[in-house]
Design an enzyme around this catalytic site. Structure first.
Site, mmCIF file in Angstrom:
data_model
loop_
_atom_site.group_PDB
_atom_site.id
_atom_site.type_symbol
_atom_site.label_atom_id
_atom_site.label_comp_id
_atom_site.label_asym_id
_atom_site.label_seq_id
_atom_site.Cartn_x
_atom_site.Cartn_y
_atom_site.Cartn_z
ATOM 1 N N CYS A 195 -6.750 6.968 5.064
ATOM 2 C CA CYS A 195 -6.186 7.207 6.394
ATOM 3 C C CYS A 195 -6.617 8.585 6.903
ATOM 4 C CB CYS A 195 -4.667 7.115 6.358
ATOM 5 S SG CYS A 195 -3.923 7.379 7.984
ATOM 6 N N LYS A 230 -8.164 2.500 -1.620
ATOM 7 C CA LYS A 230 -8.985 2.521 -0.407
ATOM 8 C C LYS A 230 -9.387 3.971 -0.150
ATOM 9 C CE LYS A 230 -7.142 2.522 3.724
ATOM 10 N NZ LYS A 230 -6.462 2.142 4.973
ATOM 11 N N GLN A 250 0.849 -1.184 0.000
ATOM 12 C CA GLN A 250 0.000 0.000 0.000
ATOM 13 C C GLN A 250 0.888 1.238 0.000
ATOM 14 O OE1 GLN A 250 -2.512 1.386 3.491
ATOM 15 N NE2 GLN A 250 -4.071 0.488 2.140
#
Length: 142
Positions: A37, A76, A7
């Site tokens: 995040c 993501k 990632q």
């Protein structure tokens, strides 16, 4: 153990292709762009969920990564920066256009972090908007 994925987190499209190639050359089987995040030290430079404020930049980074490697590129995200800026459906379309193979969606905003209820409707809307990209739900229950 295979498959193994890496990632990346960052907001500079000019570095995306080279970083993706390094990951592929290290032997990883897939590569994920982290735009979810919520931590301040990550978002302060526009990385992580800070990228939700610049959806086209996400597309540029993903396109650079996809064009540089043969391994699948995924992403993501969160539903949006806050409740007034829900843009997950837009990002699904951008990621799909850029060639990402899958998108994992956290059903909360960056402002929520890991608190409060996740919104399954936002994820449902993303699934309905997706044509070819796989949509994966990501929900934390704490």
């Amino acid at each position: 153990m295979r498959p193994i994925g890496a990632q990346l987190c960052g907001s500079k499209p000019e570095l995306a292709a080279e970083c993706a190639r390094i990951i592929q050359d290290l032997g990883f089987d897939s590569l994920d762009l982290n735009c979810g995040c919520p931590v301040d030290k990550v978002t302060k430079d526009g990385s992580g969920s800070g990228m939700l404020k610049t959806p086209q930049l996400i597309g540029d980074i993903l396109a650079n990564m996809v064009s540089a490697v043969k391994i699948p590129v995924t992403i993501k995200i969160r539903a949006g920066w806050d409740s007034s800026q829900i843009n997950a459906v837009e990002i699904v379309k951008i990621a799909e256009s850029a060639g990402a193979k899958a998108i994992c969606i956290h059903g909360r905003t960056r402002a929520q972090a890991y608190r409060g209820p996740a919104n399954w409707d936002w994820i449902r809307e993303c699934k309905q908007a997706a044509q070819t990209i796989k949509v994966i739900e990501k929900i934390f229950f704490f």
